[in-house]
Design an enzyme around this catalytic site. Structure first.
Site, PDB file in Angstrom:
ATOM      1  N   ASP A   1      -5.283   8.011   8.376  1.00  0.00           N
ATOM      2  CA  ASP A   1      -4.590   7.280   7.317  1.00  0.00           C
ATOM      3  C   ASP A   1      -3.409   8.104   6.785  1.00  0.00           C
ATOM      4  OD1 ASP A   1      -4.110   5.221   5.565  1.00  0.00           O
ATOM      5  OD2 ASP A   1      -6.035   5.353   4.529  1.00  0.00           O
TER       6      ASP A   1
ATOM      7  N   GLU B   1       2.972   8.894   5.298  1.00  0.00           N
ATOM      8  CA  GLU B   1       4.282   8.310   5.022  1.00  0.00           C
ATOM      9  C   GLU B   1       5.031   9.019   3.883  1.00  0.00           C
ATOM     10  OE1 GLU B   1       1.172   5.339   6.151  1.00  0.00           O
ATOM     11  OE2 GLU B   1       1.490   6.441   4.282  1.00  0.00           O
TER      12      GLU B   1
ATOM     13  N   ASP C   1      -2.155  -2.017   4.161  1.00  0.00           N
ATOM     14  CA  ASP C   1      -2.784  -2.680   3.012  1.00  0.00           C
ATOM     15  C   ASP C   1      -2.189  -4.062   2.767  1.00  0.00           C
ATOM     16  OD1 ASP C   1      -4.104  -0.316   2.829  1.00  0.00           O
ATOM     17  OD2 ASP C   1      -3.019   0.430   1.089  1.00  0.00           O
TER      18      ASP C   1
END
Length: 758
Positions: free
Chosen positions: A417, A420, A484
């Site tokens: 995950d 970024e 998400d």
């Protein structure tokens, strides 16, 4: 980034330097380069050569069918990393030709032609057709009054030409009219931001353009000059590659040959994944009840995933199981795996200050530092967190060592995950990399680090990630998921648009959170999302604050899950083949309609459906009333589930129950269907049924059914008149043939030939 004020004027803060004409061209046949010297004003006499800037444009080629362009104002800047790793065939040198009127560099069927007289122009030509051109005011160095400089190129668009790609973009599928910045951000699926920004686009005219810069690249897609795609970077130079087709598939083959092809994946990864969800409460008893509940309801489950709270709060990541809820992790993993599932755990590259690894990493220099020498920290996500510096080989090995402990405990895969929110100013990377260039590229280093470990520990073809962030080349480390999304029909559709754009950016595998991540979906949304998710390349039930076990919704949700999980597993003989194509050719498993039907302009803007491979058209239902609309290209398409036939080219509209959706078989298809519906891991070619759909007279093709856990088999299928003949020299026992989705009408036991009436 926009530099102009309408068509005529320049924004007052910029001074432009445009390539106006060609002063000289020099070629180097041995190196295969063609260098063009372009003054930025007309040269009418000797006095005009003084105090005049000049742009240098160099053409070369890294591979057949690819032409590289480098535009430079001042060439004295020292090169800084990181840079994309490009795979170049050994010994290839393009042809260069310096004619009296035109200079040409030729790479396979693609060439760039630069007239030596008149206004600036460069034409990229393939098969005698101009694909795109660099025209007057296309090549420019733009000087800002604050001292910054930008270099841009503008490539022409034809009327009706559509632009696709640029990474996983959740907005409009066609990028025409958009402003797109290649800059990874954690913005969810409901914004213009992207987790996976890729400086590559392709168009409906059958060519692609890859901007060879890992830093921010700004695109104006028909949004500054309506008839051009502009792309720009800050600095003194700009490099890009034009990639020939002629088809979009050919473009992707060449692009992924250059930037890397997706790794092969194990069969088990294609089964259903179930997670704890994010902030829900769970322990071993909870997890066991979920896995047992799936088995009791005959819902095949392949992978169970532990999300963030398998570790202690405030200590992400320390890679240690929370002893309050998982006091015996090794024993627990063994007990869970006895139930027949693989195990995935969540990780990220952020080290919280409370983690014991923070002090260790800081002391050894494994965490990113500021330009003043301190450890870079902030409080977003985890209090006082630092960032692993993957440019340091020792930090990379350190991180892998922590993950290896988990693999030794019984973990099979990692959800990688984040990656970024990487600082782009006032930091100093271990290897001296430019912080601006590292912002997007960090995800590549992070995922490659984890993938490398999995290959070393589990072997080629067994390494699986579930990654969120990426840039060009990141397709080499699958799988990627869409991030998400909200639990709504609208978010379901925007997720699909992101996946379609990613497919046209070179990524072969893609997934999304079935039911949506944020919030709890209403029962209808969940049941509509299930078929979409289970007919995607990878399928995962995941949420944020609520569980995603089907029985939490209603019994029909259980039935829908069972129906489509079993359908997907029975399709493994087909899915295994298109997965191999993703790895071998760079052609995605989930394909936008335009990728399969580029000659049908009706497909060019379709973004609410996709081709699963070349044979199945999947059209999810995005409406509460159950109405699904599907565009079908020319031919008689057969609904996979009910056998009804629809004629294309046309839009069809139907009302579907929760147990169905638009899923049509392309005419002229031989669809291999397996006999096993409880696992993706079986001998795919054994007991396979070849289902024949609208084969034309004269049909004669060879189909290879991959082996799975057994051996592959090759079948030749021919139709003459009303008879179809299917033969195989290597098929295992028990294969059969069926027409138009009906019951098998002929069976063979091993190598041989069968005949059926079409």
């Amino acid at each position: 980034m926009k530099f102009t004020d309408g068509y005529w004027a320049i924004r007052p803060e910029y001074t432009p330097l445009y390539a106006v004409e060609v002063d000289d061209v020099r070629i180097d046949p041995a190196a295969g380069t063609m260098t063009v010297y372009a003054p930025t004003s007309r040269i009418r006499g000797r006095g005009d050569v003084l105090n005049r800037p000049m742009l240098t444009i160099t053409y070369s080629s890294p591979a057949p069918g690819v032409i590289s362009t480098r535009i430079v104002h001042h060439d004295g800047r020292r090169p800084v990393g990181p840079s994309f790793a490009l795979h170049r065939p050994e010994g290839f040198v393009p042809e260069v030709e310096l004619g009296e009127d035109v200079a040409v560099l030729r790479s396979g069927e693609l060439e760039v032609r630069v007239p030596r007289r008149g206004s600036w122009r460069a034409d990229f030509v393939s098969g005698g057709r101009v694909l795109t051109s660099s025209l007057a005011k296309s090549v420019g160095a733009m000087q800002h009054r604050d001292g910054r400089e930008f270099v841009h190129e503008q490539l022409a668009l034809e009327p009706g030409e559509q632009v696709y790609g640029l990474g996983e973009r959740f907005g409009a599928f066609t990028k025409n009219g958009q402003v797109v910045d290649i800059w990874n951000e954690d913005g969810g699926t409901s914004s213009e931001q992207a987790y996976k920004s890729v400086p590559f686009y392709l168009t409906s005219r059958g060519y692609g353009v890859f901007t060879d810069h890992p830093e921010r690249v700004s695109y104006e897609v028909g949004s500054e000059v309506n008839t051009r795609v502009q792309f720009s970077v800050e600095g003194q130079s700009l490099s890009y590659h034009v990639i020939a087709g002629p088809t979009p598939k050919d473009v992707l083959r060449r692009y992924t040959a250059l930037t890397g092809r997706p790794a092969r994946l194990p069969a088990w990864s294609f089964g259903l994944w179930l997670t704890t969800s994010f902030t829900t409460s769970y322990d071993e008893a909870t997890v066991s009840s979920f896995i047992d509940g799936m088995a009791e309801r005959e819902l095949p489950l392949s992978v169970f995933h532990f999300d963030c709270f398998w570790m202690r709060e405030y200590q992400w990541c320390d890679f240690e199981w929370d002893p309050r809820t998982f006091p015996d992790p090794v024993g627990m993993l063994a007990r869970l795996k006895e139930k027949g599932v693989r195990i995935c755990v969540w990780i990220n590259p952020y080290i919280a200050q409370r983690s014991a690894l923070f002090a260790e990493g800081a002391e050894k220099g494994y965490l990113l530092r500021t330009t003043s020498g301190d450890v870079w920290q902030w409080d977003k996500w985890q209090a006082g967190m630092g960032l692993v510096d993957f440019t340091n080989p020792e930090a990379r090995a350190w991180f892998q060592g922590k993950l290896k402990v988990l693999l030794d405990q019984g973990v099979d895969a990692f959800k990688t995950d984040f990656g970024e929110r990487i600082p782009a100013t006032d930091v100093a990377w271990h290897d001296g990399s430019d912080p601006q260039r590292m912002h997007n590229y960090y995800a590549h280093l992070y995922n490659s680090c984890v993938h490398e470990l999995l290959v070393a520990e589990r072997g080629e073809g067994e390494a699986v990630l579930f990654a969120r962030s990426a840039t060009a080349g990141g397709q080499q480390f699958p799988v990627h998921w869409g991030g998400d999304c909200d639990s709504t029909y609208a978010s379901m559709a925007e997720s699909l648009r992101g996946g379609l754009s990613l497919a046209l950016s070179g990524f072969g595998y893609w997934s999304h959170d079935i039911g949506g991540f944020e919030g709890t979906p209403d029962t209808g949304v969940f049941k509509r999302w299930l078929p979409f998710g289970l007919l995607s390349s990878h399928s995962r039930l995941h949420g944020s604050g609520s569980y995603r076990v089907p029985w939490a919704f209603d019994e029909e949700a259980v039935e829908v899950t069972r129906r489509f999980t079993r359908l997907k597993l029975s399709l493994m003989p087909y899915l295994g083949g298109i997965a191999a194509q993703a790895s071998d050719e760079g052609i995605a498993m989930m394909r936008p309609m335009v990728l399969e039907f580029p000659q049908d302009r009706g497909t060019h803007t379709v973004d609410t459906q996709f081709m699963l491979g070349d044979a199945l058209c999947v059209s999810p239902v995005f409406r509460a009333d159950g109405v699904g609309e599907t565009y079908l290209p020319a031919g008689r398409w057969t609904h996979l589930l009910d056998g009804s036939v629809a004629e294309g080219p046309a839009w069809t509209s139907r009302t579907y129950g929760f147990d169905s959706l638009g899923v049509y078989v392309r005419p002229g298809t031989v669809l291999p269907v397996g006999a096993v519906q409880d696992s993706p891991e079986y001998a795919w070619a054994e007991d396979v049924t070849l289902r024949l759909y609208e084969l034309p007279d004269g049909y004669d093709r060879t189909l290879v059914v991959p082996g799975g856990t057994g051996s592959a088999a090759t079948f030749r299928v021919r139709r003459s008149g009303a008879e179809v003949v299917v033969s195989s020299d290597d098929a295992p026992a028990g294969w059969s043939v069926a027409v138009a989705g009906g019951a098998p009408s002929a069976t063979a036991h091993g190598p041989g030939t069968v005949r059926v009436e079409a």
